[in-house]
Design a protein around this motif. Structure first.
Motif, PDB file in Angstrom:
ATOM      1  N   ILE A  36       0.880  -1.160   0.000  1.00  0.00           N
ATOM      2  CA  ILE A  36       0.000   0.000   0.000  1.00  0.00           C
ATOM      3  C   ILE A  36       0.925   1.219   0.000  1.00  0.00           C
ATOM      4  CG2 ILE A  36      -1.710   1.300   1.324  1.00  0.00           C
ATOM      5  CD1 ILE A  36      -2.671  -1.388   2.475  1.00  0.00           C
ATOM      6  N   ALA A  37       0.760   2.083  -0.993  1.00  0.00           N
ATOM      7  CA  ALA A  37       1.671   3.215  -1.163  1.00  0.00           C
ATOM      8  C   ALA A  37       0.908   4.542  -1.135  1.00  0.00           C
ATOM      9  CB  ALA A  37       2.435   3.080  -2.477  1.00  0.00           C
ATOM     10  N   PRO A  38       0.766   5.152   0.053  1.00  0.00           N
ATOM     11  CA  PRO A  38       0.075   6.441   0.093  1.00  0.00           C
ATOM     12  C   PRO A  38       0.906   7.604  -0.472  1.00  0.00           C
ATOM     13  CG  PRO A  38       0.766   5.801   2.294  1.00  0.00           C
ATOM     14  CD  PRO A  38       1.071   4.639   1.385  1.00  0.00           C
ATOM     15  N   PHE A  39       2.232   7.556  -0.302  1.00  0.00           N
ATOM     16  CA  PHE A  39       3.132   8.562  -0.878  1.00  0.00           C
ATOM     17  C   PHE A  39       4.522   7.943  -0.869  1.00  0.00           C
ATOM     18  CE2 PHE A  39       5.636  12.373  -1.394  1.00  0.00           C
ATOM     19  CZ  PHE A  39       4.825  13.220  -2.132  1.00  0.00           C
ATOM     20  N   TRP A  40       4.771   7.065  -1.839  1.00  0.00           N
ATOM     21  CA  TRP A  40       5.991   6.277  -1.886  1.00  0.00           C
ATOM     22  C   TRP A  40       7.041   7.053  -2.668  1.00  0.00           C
ATOM     23  CZ3 TRP A  40       6.272   1.010  -4.877  1.00  0.00           C
ATOM     24  CH2 TRP A  40       7.420   0.299  -4.498  1.00  0.00           C
ATOM     25  N   ALA A  41       8.017   7.575  -1.946  1.00  0.00           N
ATOM     26  CA  ALA A  41       9.071   8.403  -2.539  1.00  0.00           C
ATOM     27  C   ALA A  41      10.301   8.327  -1.635  1.00  0.00           C
ATOM     28  CB  ALA A  41       8.598   9.844  -2.672  1.00  0.00           C
ATOM     29  N   ASP A  42      11.385   8.893  -2.056  1.00  0.00           N
ATOM     30  CA  ASP A  42      12.600   8.904  -1.252  1.00  0.00           C
ATOM     31  C   ASP A  42      12.459   9.998  -0.192  1.00  0.00           C
ATOM     32  OD1 ASP A  42      15.086   8.297  -0.307  1.00  0.00           O
ATOM     33  OD2 ASP A  42      16.176   8.997  -2.061  1.00  0.00           O
ATOM     34  N   LEU A  43      12.044   9.582   1.015  1.00  0.00           N
ATOM     35  CA  LEU A  43      11.745  10.527   2.087  1.00  0.00           C
ATOM     36  C   LEU A  43      12.776  10.441   3.206  1.00  0.00           C
ATOM     37  CD1 LEU A  43       7.884   9.954   2.413  1.00  0.00           C
ATOM     38  CD2 LEU A  43       9.100  11.583   0.953  1.00  0.00           C
ATOM     39  N   LEU A  44      12.887  11.521   3.949  1.00  0.00           N
ATOM     40  CA  LEU A  44      13.765  11.607   5.109  1.00  0.00           C
ATOM     41  C   LEU A  44      12.902  11.871   6.334  1.00  0.00           C
ATOM     42  CD1 LEU A  44      16.429  13.959   3.497  1.00  0.00           C
ATOM     43  CD2 LEU A  44      16.564  11.463   3.740  1.00  0.00           C
ATOM     44  N   VAL A  45      13.173  11.121   7.416  1.00  0.00           N
ATOM     45  CA  VAL A  45      12.336  11.208   8.611  1.00  0.00           C
ATOM     46  C   VAL A  45      13.199  11.437   9.845  1.00  0.00           C
ATOM     47  CG1 VAL A  45      10.678   9.992  10.074  1.00  0.00           C
ATOM     48  CG2 VAL A  45      10.629   9.638   7.596  1.00  0.00           C
ATOM     49  N   GLY A  46      12.930  12.509  10.567  1.00  0.00           N
ATOM     50  CA  GLY A  46      13.575  12.749  11.854  1.00  0.00           C
ATOM     51  C   GLY A  46      15.006  13.235  11.743  1.00  0.00           C
ATOM     52  N   SER A  47      15.672  13.224  12.889  1.00  0.00           N
ATOM     53  CA  SER A  47      17.041  13.734  13.018  1.00  0.00           C
ATOM     54  C   SER A  47      18.007  12.910  12.169  1.00  0.00           C
ATOM     55  CB  SER A  47      17.460  13.665  14.483  1.00  0.00           C
ATOM     56  OG  SER A  47      18.763  14.156  14.658  1.00  0.00           O
ATOM     57  N   PRO A  48      18.918  13.530  11.480  1.00  0.00           N
ATOM     58  CA  PRO A  48      19.317  14.935  11.495  1.00  0.00           C
ATOM     59  C   PRO A  48      18.625  15.779  10.429  1.00  0.00           C
ATOM     60  CG  PRO A  48      20.931  13.723  10.238  1.00  0.00           C
ATOM     61  CD  PRO A  48      19.881  12.735  10.690  1.00  0.00           C
ATOM     62  N   TYR A  49      17.615  15.223   9.760  1.00  0.00           N
ATOM     63  CA  TYR A  49      17.001  15.892   8.608  1.00  0.00           C
ATOM     64  C   TYR A  49      15.909  16.886   8.991  1.00  0.00           C
ATOM     65  CZ  TYR A  49      19.122  11.640   6.815  1.00  0.00           C
ATOM     66  OH  TYR A  49      19.981  10.615   6.558  1.00  0.00           O
ATOM     67  N   ASN A  50      15.041  16.509   9.939  1.00  0.00           N
ATOM     68  CA  ASN A  50      13.881  17.322  10.305  1.00  0.00           C
ATOM     69  C   ASN A  50      13.364  16.834  11.659  1.00  0.00           C
ATOM     70  OD1 ASN A  50      12.164  14.949   9.709  1.00  0.00           O
ATOM     71  ND2 ASN A  50      12.599  15.438   7.575  1.00  0.00           N
ATOM     72  N   ASN A  51      12.240  17.344  12.099  1.00  0.00           N
ATOM     73  CA  ASN A  51      11.670  16.889  13.370  1.00  0.00           C
ATOM     74  C   ASN A  51      10.545  15.885  13.152  1.00  0.00           C
ATOM     75  OD1 ASN A  51       9.639  18.518  12.436  1.00  0.00           O
ATOM     76  ND2 ASN A  51       9.420  19.716  14.308  1.00  0.00           N
ATOM     77  N   GLY A  52      10.540  15.226  12.003  1.00  0.00           N
ATOM     78  CA  GLY A  52       9.468  14.311  11.631  1.00  0.00           C
ATOM     79  C   GLY A  52       9.519  12.976  12.344  1.00  0.00           C
ATOM     80  N   GLY A  53       8.448  12.222  12.161  1.00  0.00           N
ATOM     81  CA  GLY A  53       8.335  10.887  12.722  1.00  0.00           C
ATOM     82  C   GLY A  53       7.265  10.108  11.989  1.00  0.00           C
ATOM     83  N   VAL A  54       7.249   8.794  12.210  1.00  0.00           N
ATOM     84  CA  VAL A  54       6.197   7.941  11.661  1.00  0.00           C
ATOM     85  C   VAL A  54       5.422   7.400  12.859  1.00  0.00           C
ATOM     86  CG1 VAL A  54       5.619   5.993  10.193  1.00  0.00           C
ATOM     87  CG2 VAL A  54       7.682   7.334   9.716  1.00  0.00           C
ATOM     88  N   TYR A  55       4.124   7.645  12.865  1.00  0.00           N
ATOM     89  CA  TYR A  55       3.250   7.314  13.983  1.00  0.00           C
ATOM     90  C   TYR A  55       2.216   6.290  13.530  1.00  0.00           C
ATOM     91  CZ  TYR A  55       5.272  11.495  16.081  1.00  0.00           C
ATOM     92  OH  TYR A  55       6.145  12.411  16.590  1.00  0.00           O
ATOM     93  N   TYR A  56       1.634   5.592  14.513  1.00  0.00           N
ATOM     94  CA  TYR A  56       0.544   4.678  14.195  1.00  0.00           C
ATOM     95  C   TYR A  56      -0.476   4.694  15.322  1.00  0.00           C
ATOM     96  CZ  TYR A  56       2.814   1.231  17.249  1.00  0.00           C
ATOM     97  OH  TYR A  56       3.385   0.592  18.315  1.00  0.00           O
ATOM     98  N   ALA A  57      -1.692   4.268  14.995  1.00  0.00           N
ATOM     99  CA  ALA A  57      -2.769   4.212  15.982  1.00  0.00           C
ATOM    100  C   ALA A  57      -3.781   3.155  15.561  1.00  0.00           C
ATOM    101  CB  ALA A  57      -3.453   5.565  16.105  1.00  0.00           C
TER     102      ALA A  57
END
Length: 191
Positions: free
Chosen positions: A64-85
């Protein structure tokens, strides 16, 4: 939501229990994997970043590909994260994976999107924000790469969309047959 702890470039985590039986291309899935590159897979994890589009017989499949691309997550790139619920109650449970404040490798804008897997098999992609320029794959692919639904592939520049919903058929008719050559003999009933 729960922070998966997944950060970096080209990494994956899992398996995680969905908490319900999820029908996907006629097969029941109970666990999933997801990666930093906007991809959810069943059966095994993949760090792939998706430049080949949907329908390629090479791995990964069952995705399942909601936005499948070469992405950067979290330090040292940004303050991002991958969450689930997980949420809801039977027969209306759901599992959400959210990529929050991530960035495309070739840009510096952060953006947020999520995939919601519903117990009835419906899948919803929701986009809070998107970068102004990207190259992306969006869609679904079965375990054998025989059936796929490519919603979007490529695109340099902005293609605005807020949400995409895939409805699972109420009367699935999918059959998966495996061919195994044999010498003579009869096939057993229902074989």
């Amino acid at each position: 939501t729960t922070n998966s702890g997944l950060t970096g470039d080209d990494r994956f985590t899992g398996p995680l229990d969905l908490g319900f039986d999820f029908p996907f291309y006629g097969l029941t899935q109970t666990q999933l994997f997801f990666n930093t590159n906007g991809l959810i897979t069943f059966g095994s994890g993949s760090a792939d970043w998706g430049d080949s589009g949907i329908g390629d017989e090479a791995n990964p499949n069952n995705l399942i590909a909601p936005f499948w691309a070469d992405l950067l997550v979290g330090s040292p790139y940004n303050n991002g994260g991958v969450y689930y619920a997980r949420g809801g109650s039977a027969p209306n449970r759901y599992f959400v994976v959210e990529w929050r404040n991530v960035e495309w490798t070739y840009g510096n804008q952060t953006f947020t999107f999520q995939a919601v897997l519903h117990e009835n098999g419906d899948i919803v992609f929701q986009y809070q924000s998107l970068p102004s320029d990207y190259f992306v794959t969006v869609g679904l692919e079965d375990s054998l790469s025989y059936d796929e639904l490519e919603y979007l592939f490529g695109v340099q520049g902005l293609v605005p969309f807020n949400a995409i919903r895939f409805y699972y058929p109420t009367t699935p008719t999918r059959r998966v047959l495996a061919y195994a050559p044999q010498i003579g003999g009869f096939i057993p009933l229902n074989g």
